[in-house]
Design an enzyme around this catalytic site. Structure first.
Site, PDB file in Angstrom:
ATOM      1  CG  ASP A 285      -1.855   1.162   1.273  1.00  0.00           C
ATOM      2  OD1 ASP A 285      -2.975   1.001   0.768  1.00  0.00           O
ATOM      3  OD2 ASP A 285      -1.480   2.228   1.812  1.00  0.00           O
TER       4      ASP A 285
ATOM      5  CG  ASN B   9      -4.336  11.741  -4.764  1.00  0.00           C
ATOM      6  OD1 ASN B   9      -3.637  11.829  -5.760  1.00  0.00           O
ATOM      7  ND2 ASN B   9      -5.177  10.746  -4.577  1.00  0.00           N
TER       8      ASN B   9
ATOM      9  CG  ASP C  29      -5.347   9.316 -11.754  1.00  0.00           C
ATOM     10  OD1 ASP C  29      -5.570   8.702 -10.687  1.00  0.00           O
ATOM     11  OD2 ASP C  29      -6.232   9.861 -12.429  1.00  0.00           O
TER      12      ASP C  29
ATOM     13  CD  GLU D 202      -4.419   4.356  -1.230  1.00  0.00           C
ATOM     14  OE1 GLU D 202      -4.515   4.773  -0.071  1.00  0.00           O
ATOM     15  OE2 GLU D 202      -5.351   4.419  -2.050  1.00  0.00           O
TER      16      GLU D 202
END
Length: 355
Positions: A222, A230, A239, A265
Site C-alpha cells: 500500500d 493527492n 494517477d 493505492e
C-alpha cells in the site's frame, strides 16, 4: 479437343470436394474463437486441396517485421522449434508480402532467392505461399510444402484464395476476442491485472498449491501517505504515480509472478511455488524499486521517492486456506503502516529498510 465424360466427372468431383472443405472450414471459423484450432482446420483443408504432405501458417507482426508459427503439419521438430523469425530482405516471405498474391515455387533448387538454410535442410523442394490479408493488411502467410519438385494446379488458386480469406478473418476475430478478454481483466490505469481477475487467479493458484503440495506466497503493498500526496499535487499527479507504480512492479517481479491493482493505492503480487524467504526477498526488491523509481521519475516529491508498506504471507507456513492467507497478509500490511511505514511485515518479525 473433346473432353471425355470421365474427365468431366473427375473435375466435378474435385470441385465438389473443394466446396465441401470450404464449408467445413467456414463452420470451424464461426464455431470457435480459438485461433490455433481454426488455423489448424484451415491448414488441413489447404493441404488437402493442393495435395501437399506438409504446411504451416505463420502470423505476421508488422511493427517488428516478424513471423510467428501458429499451425503446422508434416514438418520435423527441428524445423518447427523456430517459432518466431524475422523477415529476411529479398527472401521468399518478403516477396509474398510485397506481391500480395499467391506465390508458387516449383523447384527451390532452381530458385535463386530461396536460400533459407533451415528450409533447405528440411528438404522442401516446392511450395505455395498464400498471403493472408484482412482489409488490405497482411496478417500472416500460409505455406504449403512438398519434398519433391512439382508443378501446382493453378486452377485451384481461387479456392485457396477463399481459404486465405477465412484464415485472415479468423485471425482478426480471434485477435479482437483476445484483446477484449485482456481488457476485461486489466486495470486501465496501471496496466496490471484488476481486482476481478485477482479473485479468480488467487483461487486457482491456491487450489493448485494445495493439490500439488507446493509453496505459494502473497505480497500486499500500500502506498504510504497517498492521500497527502493527492492533496499536495492533485489527483492527476496521483494517477501518474499509480501508473508509474504499475510499471515499476511489472519491471521488478519475475515472469512467473502475477501482479494486480487490488483497489485504490493497494497492490498485490502472487508468487506461485515460492517459499516465504524468497517472497521476502522479492518484497524487499519491490520496496527499493518503488522508493528509488518514484524519486527518479516523479516531479514535486522533494528529494525522496514515495514509499510503500508491505505484508508478506505464505502457504503452508502461515495459513492453510485462501481466506486465512489473505486475512493474514492484509493484517500484516496494516501493521507495517501503523509501525512507521516503508517496512515489510511477515508474521511477528519486522524487516527494517536498508539505508
Amino acid at each position: 479437343m473433346v473432353e471425355c465424360d470421365g474427365c468431366k466427372t473427375s473435375t466435378l468431383e474435385t470441385q465438389v470436394k473443394g466446396l465441401q472443405d470450404l464449408i467445413e472450414v467456414a463452420k470451424a471459423v464461426v464455431s470457435t474463437l480459438d485461433l490455433d484450432t481454426v488455423l489448424q482446420a484451415i491448414l488441413s483443408s489447404a493441404m488437402g486441396l493442393v495435395e501437399t504432405p506438409a504446411g504451416s501458417i505463420a502470423l505476421y507482426f508488422e511493427s517488428k517485421r516478424e513471423l510467428s508459427l501458429h499451425a503446422h503439419h508434416g514438418l520435423s521438430s527441428e524445423f518447427v522449434k523456430m517459432e518466431r523469425w524475422s523477415m529476411t530482405p529479398g527472401g521468399l516471405s518478403e516477396q509474398v508480402l510485397k506481391a500480395g498474391e499467391i506465390f508458387f515455387v516449383e523447384d527451390t533448387e532452381k530458385t535463386p532467392f530461396f536460400n533459407n538454410p533451415i528450409a533447405i535442410k528440411e528438404g522442401i523442394r516446392s511450395l505455395v505461399c498464400v498471403p493472408l490479408t484482412y482489409q488490405g493488411r497482411m496478417v500472416g502467410i500460409l505455406y504449403l510444402n512438398d519434398f519433391v519438385a512439382r508443378s501446382f494446379d493453378h486452377d485451384k488458386v481461387n479456392l485457396l484464395s477463399i481459404l486465405a480469406s477465412f484464415a485472415a478473418m479468423a485471425i482478426n476475430n480471434a485477435t479482437l476476442h483476445k484483446r477484449t478478454k485482456v481488457l476485461a481483466i486489466t486495470d486501465s490505469l496501471t496496466g496490471l491485472h484488476n481486482h476481478r481477475y485477482f479473485k479468480h487467479f488467487f483461487k486457482q493458484e491456491m487450489g493448485r498449491a494445495r493439490r500439488y503440495h507446493k509453496p505459494f506466497s502473497v505480497i500486499m503493498l500500500d502506498v504510504d501517505n497517498f492521500k497527502d500526496y493527492n492533496d499536495s499535487f492533485g489527483h492527476a499527479t496521483g494517477d501518474d504515480l499509480l501508473r508509474l507504480l504499475g510499471g515499476l512492479i511489472l519491471q521488478t517481479v519475475r515472469g512467473v509472478d502475477v501482479a494486480f491493482r487490488y483497489g485504490g493505492e493497494e497492490f498485490i503480487v502472487l508468487l506461485p511455488e515460492t517459499k516465504l524467504e524468497n517472497a521476502l526477498l522479492a518484497a524487499e526488491r519491490l520496496r527499493k524499486a518503488i522508493e528509488g523509481g518514484t524519486a527518479k521519475h516523479l516531479v514535486g516529491t522533494a528529494t525522496r521517492g514515495v514509499t510503500v508498506s508491505i505484508g508478506v504471507a505464505s502457504y503452508p507456513d502461515n495459513a492453510d486456506n485462501m481466506d486465512e492467507l489473505f486475512n493474514i497478509v492484509d493484517s500484516l500490511l496494516y501493521r507495517a503502516k501503523r509501525c512507521g511505514k516503508n517496512k515489510i511485515y511477515h508474521q511477528e518479525s519486522l524487516l527494517l529498510p536498508t539505508t
